[in-house]
Design a protein around this motif. Sequence first.
Motif, short mmCIF file in Angstrom:
data_model
loop_
_atom_site.label_atom_id
_atom_site.label_comp_id
_atom_site.label_asym_id
_atom_site.label_seq_id
_atom_site.Cartn_x
_atom_site.Cartn_y
_atom_site.Cartn_z
N PRO A 182 1.02 -1.22 0.11
CA PRO A 182 -0.06 -0.01 -0.21
C PRO A 182 0.79 1.18 -0.17
N ASP A 184 0.41 3.77 1.40
CA ASP A 184 0.39 4.57 2.81
C ASP A 184 1.76 4.24 3.58
N PHE A 185 2.28 2.89 3.22
CA PHE A 185 3.42 2.27 4.06
C PHE A 185 4.49 3.39 3.71
N HIS A 187 4.24 6.30 2.10
CA HIS A 187 4.14 7.79 2.74
C HIS A 187 4.45 8.05 4.02
N ALA A 188 4.03 6.74 4.91
CA ALA A 188 4.47 7.02 6.28
C ALA A 188 5.91 6.91 6.58
N VAL A 203 11.31 -0.51 3.79
CA VAL A 203 9.80 -0.79 4.28
C VAL A 203 9.31 -1.76 2.90
N LEU A 207 8.31 -6.32 2.48
CA LEU A 207 6.85 -6.72 2.32
C LEU A 207 6.61 -7.64 1.22
N LEU A 288 2.84 -12.73 6.27
CA LEU A 288 2.93 -11.18 6.58
C LEU A 288 1.93 -10.46 5.57
N LEU A 291 -1.66 -10.03 6.32
CA LEU A 291 -1.88 -8.89 7.28
C LEU A 291 -2.95 -7.76 6.65
N LYS A 292 -3.94 -7.41 7.19
CA LYS A 292 -4.83 -6.45 6.76
C LYS A 292 -5.31 -5.53 7.99
N GLY A 293 -5.88 -4.37 7.69
CA GLY A 293 -6.27 -3.48 8.65
C GLY A 293 -7.59 -4.09 9.27
N LEU B 52 3.01 14.81 0.85
CA LEU B 52 3.39 13.67 0.01
C LEU B 52 2.97 13.83 -1.47
N PHE B 81 -2.61 6.88 9.00
CA PHE B 81 -3.19 6.60 8.06
C PHE B 81 -4.51 5.63 8.11
N TYR B 84 -3.52 2.22 8.87
CA TYR B 84 -2.62 2.41 10.05
C TYR B 84 -1.36 2.29 9.69
N ALA B 85 -0.76 1.70 8.29
CA ALA B 85 0.52 1.74 7.64
C ALA B 85 1.61 1.26 8.92
N TYR B 87 4.47 -1.37 9.93
CA TYR B 87 5.30 -2.32 9.36
C TYR B 87 5.01 -3.46 10.04
N HIS B 89 6.56 -6.41 9.90
CA HIS B 89 7.86 -7.15 10.02
C HIS B 89 8.48 -6.55 11.22
N ARG B 139 -4.30 -1.54 17.03
CA ARG B 139 -3.37 -1.31 15.81
C ARG B 139 -3.52 0.16 15.72
N ARG B 146 2.92 6.01 16.96
CA ARG B 146 4.20 6.35 16.01
C ARG B 146 3.86 7.91 15.52
N ASN B 163 -11.65 1.70 9.67
CA ASN B 163 -11.62 0.48 9.61
C ASN B 163 -11.97 -0.47 10.68
#
Lengths: 293, 366
Positions: A182, A184-185, A187-188, A203, A207, A288, A291-293, B52, B81, B84-85, B87, B89, B139, B146, B163
Amino acid sequence: MTADAIGTGAAGSTRVGLFRGDKPIRPGRIVAWTILMMGGIAMVMPLVFMLSTSLKFPHEIYDLNLIPNEPTLENYTYVLADGRFYRWFINSLIVAIATTASVVFFDSLVGYTLCKFRFKGRAIVFVAILSTLMIPTEMLIIPWYNMARTFGWLDTYWGIMFPGMMTGFGTFLMRQFFESVPDDFIHAARIDGLNEFQIWWQVAMPLVTPALSALAIFVFLGNWTAFIWPLIATSTADLYTVPVGLSSFADEADVAWELIMTGASLATIPTLIVFLIFQRYIIRGVVLTGLKG
Amino acid sequence: MAQVSIRNVVKRYGSVQVVHGLDLEVQHNEFVVLVGPSGCGKSTMLRMIAGLEDITSGEIRIGDRVVNNVEPKHRNIAMVFQNYALYPHMTVARNIAFGLRAAKLPKAEQEQRVREAARILGLEELLERRPAELSGGQRQRVAMGRAIVRDPQVFLFDEPLSNLDAKLRSSMRVEIKKLHQKVQTTVIYVTHDQVEAMTLADRIVIMRDGVIQQIGTPLEVFRQPANLFVAGFIGSPEMNLIEATIRHKDGQPRLEMPGGIDVPVPPRNGSGALADGRRVTAGLRPEHVVAGEALAALPEDWRARATVGVVEPLGSESLLMLDIGDREITGKAVDSNLPAPGDRAAIGFNLAHLHLFDPESEQAIY
Ligand SMILES: Nc1ncnc2c1ncn2[C@@H]1O[C@H](COP(=O)(O)OP(=O)(O)OP(=O)(O)O)[C@@H](O)[C@H]1O
Ligand SMILES: [Mg+2]
């Protein structure tokens, strides 16, 4: 009345149980199993023959029995005692590891760029990379050879490796996989202050480990077993890879099958190791990305 | 001090313009909510504030600084976000510390800040877990953690609760509000949920197709919607919007609605400009269309009759679907002896809360 009801209820449930136990084996299934079994045997047989031949004395190799009459490790002692095999093995390892590392690094870098950055000509670059997939290797061998000769790369490691240092397929594969990361990862991470290279490496790459592992397996196997180009690119035995070296056991007078098969059996060991290592990551990676929100 | 000024900001993707010259001043410590339907450009606006996304033209200031060409990491902002973004891992602690590590803060300070954030958000027990081992609400809290460890001047939230299920959403809403009171920063929060907007915001900015429709406190936008869009968007159940005609009788404007309903327009600012025969759209919220005991409080000529369609009991009150002419409107009743479906019942319009809009320009005219 009540007892009756319970009775039928019990009978009913037994019947359900019976049905479950007795799932009739449909004829389609038998056909499917048979076909799969035959396919499995067809694939495993050559390997079994390879192993069994490597355990035979030369006079026995044309008896197509699977279990050698007098099993022997003589061939292994011979091949391992012969310094050339080590040399080829190391050559193959160097070539396969270097190309795998290069492909995994550059293909995913390019795939990521094509996926996550917008720039003029992005689509054209992507199509150009895709179109290289449509050119058969055989057609490329002559241009590769001319190039290698012009630059003096013949009979060097680089000469063996250069055509495979990046692949169109890997770039395509990685680009598709990065779609699943995504934005957003990214962007974050950008807000967190990482530079673009760090975002990719710290990052995005973690993934897509399943894709990276699959790619690494493909590329390693492809280069480990590559024959035609290493054969053409090398002329001194010191630079042979295992497949090229093994083929040299077949000289004009006599094909030493038992030695070829012994070398080939030994050569499967690294591929097994690579597969076992990366296959774990494929499975973990799927967990991995699930994994979703 | 971190006020955010957005001046005449335009965003174009290729030839498509999605934000049309937006102006907004956000005060220091203010909680501003951008709300609007899907695709109206809320996220785009937020991403432009975060850096961004480039802005096509205009100016964005954070504090006293024009940040048009400042990289996100130097804007002193943090963003939470929608997904949540986090990570997957990395552990929760690593996730929270990620920005601090990137900024190469001393280890001890990183730890201290992570611990502080975890304390504020009640995450102490979870620091060694991975995101996959957390619930949605946890989450969400990690994502906020963060953001707060970075101690930003401005918090940006992009639909952080969408969500979550309804119950968790309302409890997280409270937590966000508390968090704002604790950390005292400017917040710009995007949502398409008007309830979230109403409950969280100091001021609400209602957007539609990249244009601001109205800016105001929750009560202002609720009580004085500037146009038909805002009227329909804010409030639940939605405001009744009824096509009507102005008719003058004895020099006083009256409102002719479908179903033969004819009520006076109470004199107020704007009522003088209502010409005879003018087509208008009348707006009345369901709580101002009443039946039962509440009728008694209304003047005689604010009443009418309507056929009751469906009655939806909500507990402390009930919603009534009422047919007037070929239109259905929603009313509310609080007492227990409600009209039954099918009844031809007396209803009342609390015209003190009447809104009139011009059907063409859609602007409020009364
Ligand atoms: N990268 C892009 N390229 C082209 N158009 C885009 C791009 N990103 C967004 N848009 C368009 O810009 C408009 C605004 O998008 P934006 O994501 O800001 O909407 P939103 O208000 O956040 O909606 P939602 O509530 O669905 O998140 C949409 O019409 C969208 O299609
Ligand atoms: Mg959005």
